[in-house]
Design a protein around this motif. Structure first.
Motif, mmCIF file in Angstrom:
data_model
loop_
_atom_site.group_PDB
_atom_site.id
_atom_site.type_symbol
_atom_site.label_atom_id
_atom_site.label_comp_id
_atom_site.label_asym_id
_atom_site.label_seq_id
_atom_site.Cartn_x
_atom_site.Cartn_y
_atom_site.Cartn_z
ATOM 1 N N ARG A 56 39.366 44.292 37.013
ATOM 2 C CA ARG A 56 38.930 45.538 36.376
ATOM 3 C C ARG A 56 39.292 46.695 37.295
ATOM 4 O O ARG A 56 38.876 46.739 38.450
ATOM 5 C CB ARG A 56 37.427 45.499 36.139
ATOM 6 N N HIS B 140 45.547 41.875 33.816
ATOM 7 C CA HIS B 140 45.673 40.433 34.041
ATOM 8 C C HIS B 140 47.070 40.108 34.533
ATOM 9 O O HIS B 140 48.030 40.860 34.311
ATOM 10 C CB HIS B 140 45.356 39.641 32.770
ATOM 11 N N TYR C 67 42.334 38.084 36.438
ATOM 12 C CA TYR C 67 41.843 39.290 35.795
ATOM 13 C C TYR C 67 41.269 40.228 36.851
ATOM 14 O O TYR C 67 40.658 39.782 37.836
ATOM 15 C CB TYR C 67 40.749 38.948 34.772
ATOM 16 N N THR D 39 41.041 46.541 32.139
ATOM 17 C CA THR D 39 41.146 45.153 32.606
ATOM 18 C C THR D 39 42.614 44.763 32.668
ATOM 19 O O THR D 39 43.321 44.825 31.650
ATOM 20 C CB THR D 39 40.397 44.192 31.674
#
Length: 224
Positions: free
Chosen positions: A113, A120, A111, A118
């Motif tokens: 930011r 992934h 993950y 966000t």
């Protein structure tokens, strides 16, 4: 007259013997055909099963089982057969798993930011083969499982390259394939097959069966 009757007797006897011999040959031939016919379906079924698999589910070893077959195979020899679950620890913990399965992830979810969002992705477990070797020998029988059969095929190929000879991929995985019938209220649900729909499983976790290198649970995206 007597000579003619004698010849007739022997001729009839010989004819009867020939008929019996021909009947015996026919019976043996039929038995051979039946025997062959009975032996062929198993082999044909294996070939058919492989032909029906998508390219992503095929392996270099060509050893395939369904979730139901895998359970029976493990149950027949629990001390000699190991179940390897290559899903992420999150899947293993929250979706469930076979009670005796070892969790050795093929990859981890990462993950990050970025720009208020966000993101992934996946990061392969560089220690995957090393971790398998810590719990299994190359000659051991391994039943390798993921969600629905693609990651397990990739895992089996890695193990085959490392010398493992008896690694089976569970073609329908733990969750199974999706229902594709447009008229079904279960359209898109993974309830057709798979271990979860055909064999015992649990949410309970034995920490000793989750094989991670120290620090692996803190994996982040590259560069972080």
């Amino acid at each position: 007259m007597t000579a003619m009757k004698t010849r007739s007797y022997w001729s009839q006897l010989r004819a009867n013997q020939i008929c019996k011999s021909l009947s015996l040959v026919a019976a043996v031939s039929c038995a051979a055909v039946v025997s062959t016919a009975q032996a062929e379906p198993e082999q044909s079924a294996l070939v058919t099963a492989e032909l029906q698999l998508s390219a992503g589910k095929k392996t270099d070893l060509g050893l395939y089982v369904t979730g139901a077959e895998a359970y029976e195979k493990w149950k027949a020899a629990p001390d000699k057969v190991k179940i390897i679950d290559v899903r992420t620890p999150e899947e293993y913990a929250f979706i469930g798993h076979p009670e005796t399965a070892w969790n050795v992830p093929l990859a981890f979810v990462t993950y990050e930011r970025k720009d208020g969002k966000t993101e992934h992705g996946a990061k392969f477990n560089a220690d995957f083969v090393k971790e398998i070797k810590s719990i299994a020998e190359p000659q051991d029988t391994l039943l390798v499982m993921c969600r629905s059969g693609d990651r397990s095929a990739m895992a089996v190929n890695k193990l085959a390259a490392a010398g493992f000879k008896n690694a089976y991929t569970i073609v329908d995985g733990f969750e199974g394939d999706k229902v594709t019938d447009p008229g079904s209220v279960f359209l898109g649900r993974r309830i057709k097959n798979g271990w979860k729909n055909s064999a015992p499983w649990t949410y309970s976790i034995d920490p000793e069966k989750i094989i991670l290198e120290e620090g692996s649970s803190k994996e982040t995206a590259p560069g972080k």
